[in-house]
Design a protein around this motif. Sequence first.
Motif, mmCIF file in Angstrom:
data_model
loop_
_atom_site.group_PDB
_atom_site.id
_atom_site.type_symbol
_atom_site.label_atom_id
_atom_site.label_comp_id
_atom_site.label_asym_id
_atom_site.label_seq_id
_atom_site.Cartn_x
_atom_site.Cartn_y
_atom_site.Cartn_z
ATOM 1 N N PRO A 181 0.810 -1.236 0.000
ATOM 2 C CA PRO A 181 0.000 0.000 0.000
ATOM 3 C C PRO A 181 0.835 1.273 0.000
ATOM 4 C CG PRO A 181 -0.934 -1.598 1.523
ATOM 5 C CD PRO A 181 0.376 -2.175 1.061
ATOM 6 N N ASP A 182 2.060 1.214 0.555
ATOM 7 C CA ASP A 182 2.884 2.418 0.602
ATOM 8 C C ASP A 182 3.700 2.620 -0.667
ATOM 9 O OD1 ASP A 182 4.756 0.431 0.815
ATOM 10 O OD2 ASP A 182 5.591 1.073 2.743
ATOM 11 N N GLY A 183 3.483 1.753 -1.670
ATOM 12 C CA GLY A 183 4.189 1.888 -2.928
ATOM 13 C C GLY A 183 5.479 1.105 -3.013
ATOM 14 N N ALA A 184 5.967 0.590 -1.889
ATOM 15 C CA ALA A 184 7.162 -0.250 -1.904
ATOM 16 C C ALA A 184 6.797 -1.637 -2.435
ATOM 17 C CB ALA A 184 7.753 -0.349 -0.498
ATOM 18 N N HIS A 185 7.819 -2.450 -2.688
ATOM 19 C CA HIS A 185 7.596 -3.778 -3.232
ATOM 20 C C HIS A 185 8.196 -4.847 -2.333
ATOM 21 C CE1 HIS A 185 7.052 -1.339 -6.909
ATOM 22 N NE2 HIS A 185 6.276 -2.325 -7.311
ATOM 23 N N ALA A 186 7.553 -6.011 -2.339
ATOM 24 C CA ALA A 186 8.079 -7.199 -1.672
ATOM 25 C C ALA A 186 8.128 -8.321 -2.690
ATOM 26 C CB ALA A 186 7.181 -7.588 -0.490
ATOM 27 N N TRP A 187 9.005 -9.300 -2.466
ATOM 28 C CA TRP A 187 9.106 -10.426 -3.394
ATOM 29 C C TRP A 187 7.855 -11.287 -3.328
ATOM 30 C CZ3 TRP A 187 12.711 -9.794 -6.777
ATOM 31 C CH2 TRP A 187 13.925 -9.177 -6.447
ATOM 32 N N SER A 188 7.384 -11.700 -4.492
ATOM 33 C CA SER A 188 6.238 -12.610 -4.536
ATOM 34 C C SER A 188 6.705 -14.011 -4.184
ATOM 35 C CB SER A 188 5.612 -12.635 -5.941
ATOM 36 O OG SER A 188 5.012 -11.409 -6.259
ATOM 37 N N GLY A 189 6.068 -14.594 -3.196
ATOM 38 C CA GLY A 189 6.299 -15.992 -2.877
ATOM 39 C C GLY A 189 5.155 -16.833 -3.407
ATOM 40 N N THR A 190 5.149 -18.095 -3.047
ATOM 41 C CA THR A 190 4.070 -18.978 -3.490
ATOM 42 C C THR A 190 2.742 -18.597 -2.856
ATOM 43 O OG1 THR A 190 5.749 -20.701 -3.705
ATOM 44 C CG2 THR A 190 3.476 -21.411 -3.790
ATOM 45 N N ASP A 191 2.780 -17.823 -1.792
ATOM 46 C CA ASP A 191 1.530 -17.384 -1.167
ATOM 47 C C ASP A 191 0.674 -16.575 -2.130
ATOM 48 O OD1 ASP A 191 3.573 -15.415 -1.032
ATOM 49 O OD2 ASP A 191 2.499 -14.326 0.532
ATOM 50 N N VAL A 192 1.301 -15.792 -3.020
ATOM 51 C CA VAL A 192 0.500 -14.991 -3.945
ATOM 52 C C VAL A 192 -0.118 -15.869 -5.028
ATOM 53 C CG1 VAL A 192 1.942 -12.975 -3.492
ATOM 54 C CG2 VAL A 192 2.366 -14.339 -5.548
ATOM 55 N N VAL A 193 0.535 -17.000 -5.338
ATOM 56 C CA VAL A 193 -0.047 -17.935 -6.289
ATOM 57 C C VAL A 193 -1.268 -18.614 -5.679
ATOM 58 C CG1 VAL A 193 0.364 -19.991 -7.693
ATOM 59 C CG2 VAL A 193 2.202 -18.319 -7.373
ATOM 60 N N LEU A 194 -1.146 -19.068 -4.461
ATOM 61 C CA LEU A 194 -2.285 -19.697 -3.782
ATOM 62 C C LEU A 194 -3.437 -18.723 -3.620
ATOM 63 C CD1 LEU A 194 -0.557 -21.770 -0.955
ATOM 64 C CD2 LEU A 194 -1.983 -22.682 -2.806
ATOM 65 N N GLY A 195 -3.134 -17.481 -3.284
ATOM 66 C CA GLY A 195 -4.180 -16.472 -3.124
ATOM 67 C C GLY A 195 -5.251 -16.931 -2.151
ATOM 68 N N PRO A 196 -6.527 -16.761 -2.498
ATOM 69 C CA PRO A 196 -7.620 -17.131 -1.584
ATOM 70 C C PRO A 196 -7.658 -18.621 -1.265
ATOM 71 C CG PRO A 196 -8.418 -15.706 -3.359
ATOM 72 C CD PRO A 196 -7.026 -16.109 -3.726
ATOM 73 N N ALA A 197 -7.078 -19.449 -2.120
ATOM 74 C CA ALA A 197 -7.123 -20.899 -1.886
ATOM 75 C C ALA A 197 -6.401 -21.287 -0.606
ATOM 76 C CB ALA A 197 -6.511 -21.636 -3.076
ATOM 77 N N ALA A 198 -5.439 -20.470 -0.169
ATOM 78 C CA ALA A 198 -4.693 -20.785 1.044
ATOM 79 C C ALA A 198 -5.591 -20.807 2.267
ATOM 80 C CB ALA A 198 -3.567 -19.780 1.243
ATOM 81 N N HIS A 199 -6.725 -20.103 2.195
ATOM 82 C CA HIS A 199 -7.620 -20.011 3.350
ATOM 83 C C HIS A 199 -9.010 -20.574 3.042
ATOM 84 C CE1 HIS A 199 -4.454 -17.488 4.945
ATOM 85 N NE2 HIS A 199 -4.533 -16.731 3.861
ATOM 86 N N ASP A 200 -9.109 -21.286 1.930
ATOM 87 C CA ASP A 200 -10.377 -21.902 1.545
ATOM 88 C C ASP A 200 -10.603 -23.145 2.399
ATOM 89 O OD1 ASP A 200 -12.404 -23.430 0.118
ATOM 90 O OD2 ASP A 200 -12.014 -22.138 -1.607
ATOM 91 N N GLU A 201 -11.796 -23.272 2.978
ATOM 92 C CA GLU A 201 -12.080 -24.413 3.853
ATOM 93 C C GLU A 201 -12.056 -25.740 3.103
ATOM 94 O OE1 GLU A 201 -16.978 -24.169 3.609
ATOM 95 O OE2 GLU A 201 -15.941 -23.785 5.503
ATOM 96 N N ARG A 202 -12.101 -25.678 1.774
ATOM 97 C CA ARG A 202 -12.046 -26.917 0.987
ATOM 98 C C ARG A 202 -10.621 -27.399 0.768
ATOM 99 N NH1 ARG A 202 -14.046 -25.611 -4.390
ATOM 100 N NH2 ARG A 202 -13.272 -23.524 -3.927
ATOM 101 N N VAL A 203 -9.624 -26.588 1.154
ATOM 102 C CA VAL A 203 -8.218 -26.912 0.919
ATOM 103 C C VAL A 203 -7.530 -27.225 2.239
ATOM 104 C CG1 VAL A 203 -6.009 -26.053 0.047
ATOM 105 C CG2 VAL A 203 -8.146 -25.436 -1.119
ATOM 106 N N ASP A 204 -6.894 -28.380 2.300
ATOM 107 C CA ASP A 204 -6.046 -28.736 3.434
ATOM 108 C C ASP A 204 -4.591 -28.677 2.991
ATOM 109 O OD1 ASP A 204 -8.204 -29.200 5.111
ATOM 110 O OD2 ASP A 204 -8.280 -31.352 4.672
ATOM 111 N N ILE A 205 -3.757 -27.992 3.769
ATOM 112 C CA ILE A 205 -2.327 -27.924 3.495
ATOM 113 C C ILE A 205 -1.619 -28.717 4.583
ATOM 114 C CG2 ILE A 205 -0.316 -26.436 3.207
ATOM 115 C CD1 ILE A 205 -2.185 -24.194 2.331
ATOM 116 N N ALA A 206 -1.005 -29.828 4.206
ATOM 117 C CA ALA A 206 -0.344 -30.720 5.160
ATOM 118 C C ALA A 206 1.164 -30.561 5.024
ATOM 119 C CB ALA A 206 -0.758 -32.161 4.912
#
Length: 505
Positions: A181-206
């Motif tokens: 939000p402040d205009g700076a940048h951070a490296w994209s990790g795999t979290d940005v690929v997962l996006g909403p799926a990381a917190h979807d109740e249909r997805v289990d991450i083991a």
Amino acid sequence: MSLPTRPSYDLVVVGSGPTGSTYVREICERHPTARVLLLDAGPRLTDRPGAHVKNIPDPDERARAQRAAEGPGPAGRPGTRLLGTPDLPAAAVSTNVGGMGAHWTGACPRPGDGERIGFIPADEMEADLTRAEELLHVDPHAFDAAPFAQEVRDRLSALVDAGRPAHRRVAPMPLAVTARPDGAHAWSGTDVVLGPAAHDERVDIADRCLCLRVVMDGDTAAGVVVRDLVTGEETGVAARAVVVAADALRTPQLLYASGVRPPALGRYLNDQPQIVHAVRLPDEVVAAHRAVTGRTRDEDGAIVPQSGVSWVPYTDAHPFHGQVMQLDASPVPLAEGTGVAPGAVVGLGWFCAKDITPDDRVEFSDTETDVHGLPGLRVHYRHTDADLAVIERAKRAVAEAGAAVGVPLDGSPVLLPAGSSLHYQGTTRMSPADDGTGVCDSHSRVWNTRGLWVAGNNVIPTATACNPTLTSVALAVRGARALLDHLRTTAERARTTDPTGVRTR
């Protein structure tokens, strides 16, 4: 979590790096009821699953996360473990939620000329590359305002751009970075690929959950057998489809352990020969830009760009890919005692397209096992005469580029040990036909099986020189469409079949 909490899933994905996570994201967005299990043998390093460790502000916490990804054995680059393979001495892997996507340098160039896969329609591949850029948050202009960026590109352009088409001239490197939000940048990790799926109740991450084998019912993938690496407990999990995305060395290993052994399995291994050189920018250039800080990471984890990252694209006439970046942001460390401000040092890395042969391969043992009981592996790898000729050309090219950019810090450009690129490809490569030269089709479905996909850089069949992640994510996008059709078809078949196995309509 460790062991899965459900006895069955619609989809099991083995390996949580960028491509495995692409399958999870695409299926979750397009299938309203699919239950998905994402497995990784490594630990979760960050609160957001798969986040880039370079975004961790505290250096001690960052180092702990990197060590946790290395696992037992000799460490390679931070976050990686060396495999100890003599023919590929620098070969290394990461074992953590997010895979190498939690450690990478974010370079996402599009392939060109001979790097492209000729049997995939160009318009389809372009669309999939665009989707991959969306998933990775690729920005070609994130560091355009870096103090030295334009100066570096102007000097490189004057040297190499003549005769090149516009889309293969020197340019800012497209980078997977996430704007804050402040205009700076951070490296994209795999979290940005997962996006909403990381917190979807249909997805289990083991996490810390090792897949021992894919269960095959005849020619059909029926699930997986997994081991909790904390407790040692093993269990079977049923699935209607399985994607193996465990990197270019461990994906073929798992298929071999599962009895899935097409002739090309483990063959056509491609590690891009990498030549590096370091220069310092001329004093007058440094004096003209007083914004040099000597840092590439702010106190809160934001990237502080200096010379940015520039790109010299591969062409058939110039069969190597150039990545030019401030050396303190490079995975190749700056030697101590140079007396040069880090922000004024530029690293040049030229990656060569390999002469791909079936003899470059990962061989698996029927008698020896690794620490997890999976088939032991041995790498066979060498540089052919054609490779040695290209390497010599690349050394001359990177020396010329270095002289154009600045003053060399050291002697001649250096060829890094084999495996240094971490860009291993080809070991489960796709092919246009089931002719023994490929493991999967153009949608990443393993030949002569049903419900079994492979993913990762290992599916790329061509002799690329550019960073392969964008291409492998695009191929995962393509594969996910075919997987979605499979899930819909098998669901429909299940709805129209009674318990005796007779079709009801």
